[in-house]
Design a protein around this motif. Structure first.
Motif, short mmCIF file in Angstrom:
data_model
loop_
_atom_site.label_atom_id
_atom_site.label_comp_id
_atom_site.label_asym_id
_atom_site.label_seq_id
_atom_site.Cartn_x
_atom_site.Cartn_y
_atom_site.Cartn_z
N MET A 112 -44.61 107.62 -21.29
CA MET A 112 -45.88 107.12 -21.79
C MET A 112 -46.33 107.97 -22.97
SD MET A 112 -47.91 106.35 -18.22
CE MET A 112 -49.22 105.46 -19.02
N ILE A 113 -46.83 107.32 -24.00
CA ILE A 113 -47.29 108.03 -25.19
C ILE A 113 -48.68 107.55 -25.57
CG2 ILE A 113 -44.94 108.34 -26.07
CD1 ILE A 113 -45.59 106.13 -28.15
N ARG A 114 -49.36 108.38 -26.34
CA ARG A 114 -50.61 108.00 -26.99
C ARG A 114 -50.34 107.84 -28.48
NH1 ARG A 114 -52.47 112.07 -23.42
NH2 ARG A 114 -54.18 111.42 -22.04
N ILE A 115 -51.01 106.89 -29.11
CA ILE A 115 -50.96 106.73 -30.56
C ILE A 115 -52.36 106.93 -31.11
CG2 ILE A 115 -50.62 105.12 -32.47
CD1 ILE A 115 -48.01 106.01 -31.40
N GLY A 116 -52.47 107.82 -32.08
CA GLY A 116 -53.73 108.04 -32.79
C GLY A 116 -53.55 107.77 -34.27
N VAL A 117 -54.60 107.27 -34.88
CA VAL A 117 -54.60 107.00 -36.32
C VAL A 117 -55.83 107.65 -36.93
CG1 VAL A 117 -54.73 105.23 -38.13
CG2 VAL A 117 -53.38 104.80 -36.06
N ASP A 118 -55.63 108.41 -38.00
CA ASP A 118 -56.72 109.02 -38.76
C ASP A 118 -56.80 108.27 -40.09
OD1 ASP A 118 -58.65 110.62 -39.88
OD2 ASP A 118 -57.38 112.39 -40.06
N PHE A 119 -57.84 107.43 -40.23
CA PHE A 119 -58.01 106.61 -41.44
C PHE A 119 -58.96 107.34 -42.37
CE2 PHE A 119 -59.46 103.26 -44.17
CZ PHE A 119 -58.42 102.34 -44.23
N LEU A 133 -44.95 113.91 -30.97
CA LEU A 133 -43.61 113.33 -30.97
C LEU A 133 -43.26 112.77 -32.35
CD1 LEU A 133 -43.79 111.41 -27.58
CD2 LEU A 133 -42.74 113.65 -28.00
N ALA A 134 -44.28 112.39 -33.10
CA ALA A 134 -44.06 111.84 -34.45
C ALA A 134 -45.36 111.92 -35.21
CB ALA A 134 -43.57 110.40 -34.38
N ARG A 135 -45.26 112.15 -36.54
CA ARG A 135 -46.41 112.13 -37.44
C ARG A 135 -45.96 111.51 -38.75
NH1 ARG A 135 -49.45 117.86 -37.74
NH2 ARG A 135 -51.03 116.53 -38.72
N GLU A 172 -44.11 104.93 -33.66
CA GLU A 172 -43.52 104.51 -32.39
C GLU A 172 -42.00 104.47 -32.47
OE1 GLU A 172 -47.00 101.88 -30.30
OE2 GLU A 172 -45.74 100.86 -31.77
N ARG A 173 -41.48 104.09 -33.62
CA ARG A 173 -40.02 104.09 -33.78
C ARG A 173 -39.48 105.50 -33.64
NH1 ARG A 173 -36.10 105.34 -36.96
NH2 ARG A 173 -37.50 106.30 -38.49
N GLN A 174 -40.13 106.46 -34.30
CA GLN A 174 -39.67 107.84 -34.21
C GLN A 174 -39.83 108.42 -32.80
OE1 GLN A 174 -41.23 110.46 -37.25
NE2 GLN A 174 -40.95 108.96 -38.88
N ALA A 175 -40.90 108.00 -32.09
CA ALA A 175 -41.12 108.51 -30.74
C ALA A 175 -40.24 107.82 -29.71
CB ALA A 175 -42.59 108.35 -30.37
N GLY A 176 -39.70 106.66 -30.06
CA GLY A 176 -38.85 105.93 -29.13
C GLY A 176 -39.60 105.27 -28.00
N ALA A 177 -40.89 104.96 -28.22
CA ALA A 177 -41.70 104.31 -27.18
C ALA A 177 -42.85 103.59 -27.84
CB ALA A 177 -42.21 105.33 -26.17
#
Length: 299
Positions: free
Chosen positions: A1-8, A25-27, A51-56
């Motif tokens: 399970m992963i979290r995705i955050g976006v800083d706009f 996992l990825a930036r 998500e591609r880089q994190a694999g999830a």
């Protein structure tokens, strides 16, 4: 399970994937395009790549950025990235990403990040301020954001400069339509404008450190104005911790000088103020956005 955050942000957009322990996992980053629709597409592309880089794939996305959506209409207001104002940005992001989105002001994301596992970890009440090209703030209590009934809690940058002198009144005009807003005094451009010789804020700080009298005087005025602004916060919520982010948070003199400068303005005889830089630096925005969705609460 992963979290995705976006800083706009106004100049860049960052998306990050975090694991359950908050490790990156990825930036990925890209410049912020000027157009509204192009901004939506940029976010979608960055989330896909993270998500591609994190694999999830995350089931929901947290987004931090300027302004906030109105509880009444869902339309954005108070964003200095003015292409967002009057638009249903969170709803449009959810459609573009094909999943639920939680949106919070970027200063709220700083507060949430630093209260969760940053400089304010373990503190009950955290006040976090961004001192950058603008000025905003967020409040976290027991590790949870306080956004308020009208979702404007922490809009500290657009209160007036407290206890202005005759020379400071009425103050310069602000983009929000008012005059003398705190943002105009304690942001980086505010220090540069007050110095008045065409230098950036950090150049003023550097010159002050080398004995330049005009730069040192400008920095003195900056510290005093910031102290007055923070003293009002201490009077209202008496935070356990004040955390600073943004470009001006890199000025080490602030942490040495602010506690003593705040104390005389606070309505007490025993003022103790702890002021620290954000532990996660410029990563706090994207980290806080990711923390908007606890793993167990994501759909």
């Amino acid at each position: 399970m992963i979290r995705i955050g976006v800083d706009f942000g106004g100049t860049k957009i960052e998306a990050a994937a975090l694991d359950a322990q908050g490790r990156f996992l990825a930036r990925v980053r890209a410049p912020t395009p000027p157009g509204y629709d192009e901004g939506l597409e940029a976010v979608r592309g960055l989330v896909d790549e993270a998500e591609r880089q994190a694999g999830a794939r995350a089931t929901a996305v947290g987004v931090g950025g300027p302004g906030s959506p109105s509880p009444a209409s869902g339309l954005m207001r108070n964003a200095n990235s003015t292409q967002l104002n009057g638009r249903p940005f969170p709803a449009d992001l959810a459609r573009a990403l094909g999943r639920p989105v939680r949106y919070a002001n970027d200063a709220n994301c700083l507060a949430l990040s630093e209260a969760t596992d940053g400089a304010g970890r373990g503190a009950r009440v955290v006040f976090a301020a961004i001192l950058g090209t603008g000025c905003g703030a967020g409040i976290a209590v027991d590790g949870r954001l306080v956004e308020g009934r009208s979702a404007v809690a922490g809009e500290w940058g657009h209160m007036p400069l407290p206890w202005p002198s005759d020379a400071e009144h009425p103050g310069p005009a602000c983009w929000c339509g008012r005059r003398g807003c705190l943002e105009l005094w304690v942001s980086g451009p505010g220090l540069a404008r007050d110095h008045g010789a065409g230098l950036t804020a950090l150049e003023v700080v550097e010159r002050a450190g080398h004995g330049d009298a005009a730069a040192a005087a400008a920095l003195d005025r900056y510290v005093e104005r910031l102290a007055r602004g923070l003293a009002v916060i201490v009077d209202v919520i008496d935070p356990d911790m004040v955390v600073l982010g943004g470009g001006m948070s890199n000025v080490s003199a602030l942490y040495e000088r602010l506690p003593d400068a705040i104390a005389p303005h606070v309505f007490t005889d025993a003022c103790e103020v702890t002021v620290r830089p954000a532990l996660h630096g410029d990563s706090s925005g994207v980290r806080g956005a990711a923390w908007l969705w606890p793993l167990e609460a994501a759909p």
